[in-house]
Motif scaffolding. Structure first.
Motif, PDB file in Angstrom:
ATOM      1  N   LEU A 105      20.625  19.714 -10.557  1.00 13.47           N
ATOM      2  CA  LEU A 105      20.692  19.671  -9.093  1.00 13.47           C
ATOM      3  C   LEU A 105      21.706  20.692  -8.555  1.00 13.47           C
ATOM      4  CD1 LEU A 105      20.534  15.818  -8.376  1.00 13.47           C
ATOM      5  CD2 LEU A 105      18.691  17.489  -8.265  1.00 13.47           C
ATOM      6  N   VAL A 106      22.817  20.867  -9.280  1.00 14.87           N
ATOM      7  CA  VAL A 106      23.822  21.856  -8.866  1.00 14.87           C
ATOM      8  C   VAL A 106      23.205  23.257  -8.890  1.00 14.87           C
ATOM      9  CG1 VAL A 106      25.992  22.983  -9.546  1.00 14.87           C
ATOM     10  CG2 VAL A 106      25.823  20.484  -9.570  1.00 14.87           C
ATOM     11  N   LEU A 107      22.429  23.553  -9.930  1.00  6.98           N
ATOM     12  CA  LEU A 107      21.792  24.874 -10.033  1.00  6.98           C
ATOM     13  C   LEU A 107      20.766  25.084  -8.913  1.00  6.98           C
ATOM     14  CD1 LEU A 107      21.249  25.213 -13.912  1.00  6.98           C
ATOM     15  CD2 LEU A 107      22.996  26.318 -12.514  1.00  6.98           C
ATOM     16  N   ILE A 108      20.029  24.034  -8.586  1.00  3.29           N
ATOM     17  CA  ILE A 108      19.044  24.157  -7.493  1.00  3.29           C
ATOM     18  C   ILE A 108      19.766  24.395  -6.176  1.00  3.29           C
ATOM     19  CG2 ILE A 108      17.196  23.002  -6.221  1.00  3.29           C
ATOM     20  CD1 ILE A 108      16.532  21.459  -8.761  1.00  3.29           C
ATOM     21  N   LYS A 109      20.819  23.627  -5.965  1.00  3.61           N
ATOM     22  CA  LYS A 109      21.596  23.783  -4.716  1.00  3.61           C
ATOM     23  C   LYS A 109      22.150  25.217  -4.622  1.00  3.61           C
ATOM     24  CE  LYS A 109      24.884  22.913  -1.492  1.00  3.61           C
ATOM     25  NZ  LYS A 109      25.585  24.166  -1.451  1.00  3.61           N
ATOM     26  N   LYS A 110      22.628  25.740  -5.755  1.00  6.67           N
ATOM     27  CA  LYS A 110      23.146  27.117  -5.757  1.00  6.67           C
ATOM     28  C   LYS A 110      22.031  28.100  -5.417  1.00  6.67           C
ATOM     29  CE  LYS A 110      27.111  27.240  -8.871  1.00  6.67           C
ATOM     30  NZ  LYS A 110      27.533  27.571 -10.244  1.00  6.67           N
ATOM     31  N   THR A 111      20.837  27.840  -5.900  1.00  2.00           N
ATOM     32  CA  THR A 111      19.701  28.732  -5.659  1.00  2.00           C
ATOM     33  C   THR A 111      19.383  28.838  -4.168  1.00  2.00           C
ATOM     34  OG1 THR A 111      18.767  28.077  -7.764  1.00  2.00           O
ATOM     35  CG2 THR A 111      17.271  29.136  -6.223  1.00  2.00           C
ATOM     36  N   PHE A 112      19.346  27.682  -3.493  1.00  2.00           N
ATOM     37  CA  PHE A 112      18.928  27.687  -2.085  1.00  2.00           C
ATOM     38  C   PHE A 112      20.111  27.715  -1.116  1.00  2.00           C
ATOM     39  CE2 PHE A 112      15.316  25.588  -4.289  1.00  2.00           C
ATOM     40  CZ  PHE A 112      14.403  26.608  -4.093  1.00  2.00           C
ATOM     41  N   GLY A 113      21.255  27.232  -1.554  1.00  2.00           N
ATOM     42  CA  GLY A 113      22.488  27.369  -0.774  1.00  2.00           C
ATOM     43  C   GLY A 113      22.622  26.497   0.450  1.00  2.00           C
ATOM     44  N   ILE A 114      21.717  25.566   0.673  1.00  2.00           N
ATOM     45  CA  ILE A 114      21.862  24.699   1.859  1.00  2.00           C
ATOM     46  C   ILE A 114      21.883  23.228   1.441  1.00  2.00           C
ATOM     47  CG2 ILE A 114      20.841  26.252   3.562  1.00  2.00           C
ATOM     48  CD1 ILE A 114      18.271  24.436   3.191  1.00  2.00           C
ATOM     49  N   GLY A 115      22.374  22.396   2.335  1.00  2.00           N
ATOM     50  CA  GLY A 115      22.412  20.953   2.079  1.00  2.00           C
ATOM     51  C   GLY A 115      23.424  20.596   1.011  1.00  2.00           C
ATOM     52  N   LYS A 116      23.227  19.394   0.457  1.00  2.00           N
ATOM     53  CA  LYS A 116      24.126  18.911  -0.585  1.00  2.00           C
ATOM     54  C   LYS A 116      23.361  18.811  -1.899  1.00  2.00           C
ATOM     55  CE  LYS A 116      25.169  15.332   1.980  1.00  2.00           C
ATOM     56  NZ  LYS A 116      25.706  14.087   2.488  1.00  2.00           N
ATOM     57  N   VAL A 117      24.099  18.742  -2.987  1.00  2.00           N
ATOM     58  CA  VAL A 117      23.477  18.625  -4.307  1.00  2.00           C
ATOM     59  C   VAL A 117      22.512  17.438  -4.329  1.00  2.00           C
ATOM     60  CG1 VAL A 117      23.987  17.991  -6.703  1.00  2.00           C
ATOM     61  CG2 VAL A 117      25.328  19.765  -5.574  1.00  2.00           C
ATOM     62  N   THR A 118      22.948  16.334  -3.708  1.00  2.00           N
ATOM     63  CA  THR A 118      22.144  15.109  -3.750  1.00  2.00           C
ATOM     64  C   THR A 118      20.821  15.234  -2.986  1.00  2.00           C
ATOM     65  OG1 THR A 118      23.473  14.332  -1.899  1.00  2.00           O
ATOM     66  CG2 THR A 118      24.091  13.536  -4.071  1.00  2.00           C
ATOM     67  N   ASP A 119      20.709  16.218  -2.099  1.00  2.00           N
ATOM     68  CA  ASP A 119      19.484  16.366  -1.298  1.00  2.00           C
ATOM     69  C   ASP A 119      18.275  16.799  -2.131  1.00  2.00           C
ATOM     70  OD1 ASP A 119      20.819  15.700   1.006  1.00  2.00           O
ATOM     71  OD2 ASP A 119      21.264  17.763   1.568  1.00  2.00           O
ATOM     72  N   TYR A 120      18.516  17.286  -3.334  1.00  2.00           N
ATOM     73  CA  TYR A 120      17.417  17.888  -4.096  1.00  2.00           C
ATOM     74  C   TYR A 120      16.814  16.960  -5.159  1.00  2.00           C
ATOM     75  CZ  TYR A 120      18.783  22.207  -1.800  1.00  2.00           C
ATOM     76  OH  TYR A 120      19.066  23.151  -0.853  1.00  2.00           O
ATOM     77  N   ALA A 121      17.276  15.694  -5.212  1.00  2.00           N
ATOM     78  CA  ALA A 121      16.833  14.813  -6.300  1.00  2.00           C
ATOM     79  C   ALA A 121      15.319  14.580  -6.268  1.00  2.00           C
ATOM     80  CB  ALA A 121      17.568  13.489  -6.221  1.00  2.00           C
ATOM     81  N   LEU A 122      14.790  14.247  -5.083  1.00  2.00           N
ATOM     82  CA  LEU A 122      13.357  13.959  -5.002  1.00  2.00           C
ATOM     83  C   LEU A 122      12.540  15.216  -5.324  1.00  2.00           C
ATOM     84  CD1 LEU A 122      11.200  11.742  -3.259  1.00  2.00           C
ATOM     85  CD2 LEU A 122      10.960  13.993  -2.253  1.00  2.00           C
TER      86      LEU A 122
END
Lengths: 66, 540
Positions: free
Chosen positions: B331-348
């Motif tokens: 999730l941290v890597l995904i968040k870094k990729t898109f740069g918006i929101g919080k790490v927890t936003d990408y779980a679903l």
């Protein structure tokens, strides 16, 4: 105070007795949450299916009959 | 090409385009029906039980449900399931506490009840209106960001363009069709959300080898997932280390449905009192079905990501070096990729990507956009009637607002969306977090005066004013203090060892304060009590 309809009182009782009841059972029997029933841990049946869905739906149907 | 190797499939794009086309078409069609103010604000009081119920569920359940709750489940474990039970359990409670009586009273705007019941034709517009305005802006910004996050992550549209698209589409259908379009679209969006969550859950269980294998994998990946606070082996997360945490999360959102402006106004739109109450059954059915799916997705998210996500191999050495769960690093890597929101936003999103189905992602993108946009539209309708009809028309006596109510509401819809859109373009992190406070401030400051005004003859004007005046800063200060000093607003602001999600205890304090002030202040006039309290409960 306006006398609340009996369905409102039943709704509160059913919902809170259900949730607090399970919490008391879980506090007294910590192992119950990992006990497997029909391929899934017990809370899948009494919380996920029972609490979330069936109990709430029953109460919603009941209050709709006021 | 996707930053981590998963391209945007044309099927996903088609799903999103179809979704946008349908909701815009509903907006254009609804324009014909919006002739007067009653049509624009309350859909001509013609909405049926299923449509209103589905719209209620879609509006109340914000993007936090789709983005945040699955991650909360995966991090906090089974104890957080009860929070979801609490949210849905609030729907039927609302039916009897507010839905029927408020529909019988039949106001146009959320603040009407405060003005009439508490005999304050001007002050009532502000006592109820100011907390509503603040909470509404926070929610609209959060929901626009949530909509954009889905577009960025699943359609690879740049963030600012995503905000623009989301704002323009919501603008189109709320401006054109008012409450008709908002209601029909919300009902349609609710169906999409439910279908997306249920299909996502079934696909996840199938991917993990069936029902028994699904649960066994979860228990193997997260051995403490099902532990409650009394388990001597400990719990999955410190928030759930004490029963107060479990009970606190249950109650945080529980009463929201009964007093939140964007759900309460939906009761004004139904055909009659019975329809208002019956619509709650459908809201419970649709909301419950959505959460049945999201609970499963949240529970299996960590296991499926760690086993199947395209980034798992890249994240594994980092997770091993940092001693953190592999899913969190993904999730941290995904968040870094898109740069918006919080790490927890990408779980679903990450959990669904792990299944590897384009058709599924098309459904998920439509469901995600639905849940976010329905909340934006619901709040916009509350805010445009608050500013245009209540403040400009009733308080300031604006001729434009009084003589051309629909045009005025449309103008304010544009102003509100542009304002919130500008904040959402570059949202301060605190603004996004404050949506949690927004919920508590509404319930603690103006919730007691709504619920007790309906049910308690002795409820007084002084209590309504003072509860709003004291609870708004009290909730804000304690929420912010806990957030700044302890890192999370879920710790009790005076003691980090006590878990009080979003400082939820203020909801109960607000009700007690309201009762105490009412008992020591001048009671309302008998005829006011009769008209706005007693008669609301009499059989028709």
């Amino acid at each position: 105070m306006i006398k609340p309809p009996k369905q409102l009182i039943f709704a509160f009782i059913i919902m809170y007795v259900y949730a607090f009841g399970w919490w008391i059972i879980e506090a007294a029997n910590p192992g119950i949450t990992t006990k497997m029933i029909a391929g899934a841990p017990a809370p899948v049946w009494y919380c996920w299916l029972g609490g979330l869905y069936l109990v709430n739906l029953f109460v919603a149907w009941m209050v709709g009959t006021v | 090409m996707h930053p981590y190797g998963v391209g945007v499939d044309p099927v996903v794009i088609i799903g999103a385009v179809l979704y946008f086309a349908i909701i815009i078409a509903v907006g254009i069609y609804s324009r014909k029906l919006t002739a007067g103010a009653a049509d624009y604000y309350v859909a001509g009081r013609s909405v049926g039980a299923f449509t209103n119920g589905a719209a209620l569920a879609a509006t109340y359940l914000s993007p936090a449900s789709f983005l945040g709750l699955p991650c909360f489940i995966f991090i906090l474990g089974y104890p957080f399931w009860w929070a979801l039970v609490g949210i849905i359990a609030g729907f039927p409670i609302a039916a009897l506490l507010t839905a029927g009586p408020l529909r019988k009273y039949a106001p146009v705007s959320f603040t009407d009840y405060y003005c009439d019941r508490y005999e304050m034709p001007t002050a009532g517009r502000f006592v109820a209106g100011i907390p509503t305005l603040i909470a509404g802006i926070l929610y609209v910004v959060l929901s626009l960001v949530g909509t954009a996050l889905f577009m960025v992550a699943l359609l690879h549209i740049p963030y600012k363009l995503s905000i623009l698209i989301a704002a323009i589409i919501v603008l189109l259908y709320t401006v054109l069709g008012g409450m008709y379009a908002t209601t029909w679209n919300a009902a349609f969006q609710c169906c999409l959300m439910v279908i997306a969550a249920l299909i996502g859950a079934v696909a996840m269980i199938a991917k993990m080898g069936g029902w028994s294998a699904f649960w066994q994998t979860i228990m193997a990946t997260s051995p403490k997932f099902f532990n409650m606070p009394s388990n001597p082996a400990g719990v999955q997360h410190p928030f759930m280390a004490m029963w107060l945490g479990v009970i606190g999360f249950y109650f945080t959102w529980h009463y929201g449905f009964a007093a939140m402006p964007y759900t309460v106004v939906r009761f004004f739109t139904t055909m009659d009192v019975k329809t208002a109450r019956k619509s709650i059954f459908w809201a419970t059915f649709m909301g419950g079905s959505l959460y049945v799916g999201l609970m499963l997705i949240g529970s299996g998210a960590r296991a499926i990501m760690e086993k199947f996500h395209p980034l798992a191999a890249k994240a594994a050495p980092i997770a091993a070096a940092k001693g953190k769960p592999l899913a969190i690093i993904i999730l941290v890597l995904i968040k870094k990729t898109f740069g918006i929101g919080k790490v927890t936003d990408y779980a679903l999103i990450a959990a669904m990507e792990s299944i590897g189905s384009s058709a599924l992602m098309a459904i998920i993108v439509a469901g995600g956009l639905s849940i976010a946009m329905s909340t934006v539209a619901g709040w916009i309708m509350v805010l445009n009637s608050l500013i245009s009809r209540d403040w400009m028309g009733k308080v300031l006596g604006s001729k434009f607002a009084e003589e051309q109510p629909v045009l005025s509401a449309r103008v304010w819809t544009v102003v509100i969306l542009v304002f919130c859109g500008l904040i959402a373009l570059n949202p301060p992190a605190l603004i996004i977090d404050l949506s949690g406070w927004a919920f508590v401030v509404i319930l603690a400051s103006i919730g007691p005066s709504m619920v007790l005004g309906i049910w308690w003859k002795r409820a007084t004007k002084a209590a309504a004013i003072w509860t709003a005046f004291l609870m708004a800063p009290a909730t804000f200060f304690t929420w912010l203090y806990a957030k700044m000093h302890f890192g999370k607003p879920h710790f009790f602001f005076l003691n980090k060892k006590i878990i009080t999600p979003h400082q939820f205890y203020w909801i109960f304090v607000g009700f007690i304060l309201f009762i105490l002030i009412s008992l020591v202040t001048k009671p309302p006039a008998e005829e006011t009590v009769q008209k706005y309290c007693v008669e609301l409960h009499e059989e028709e």
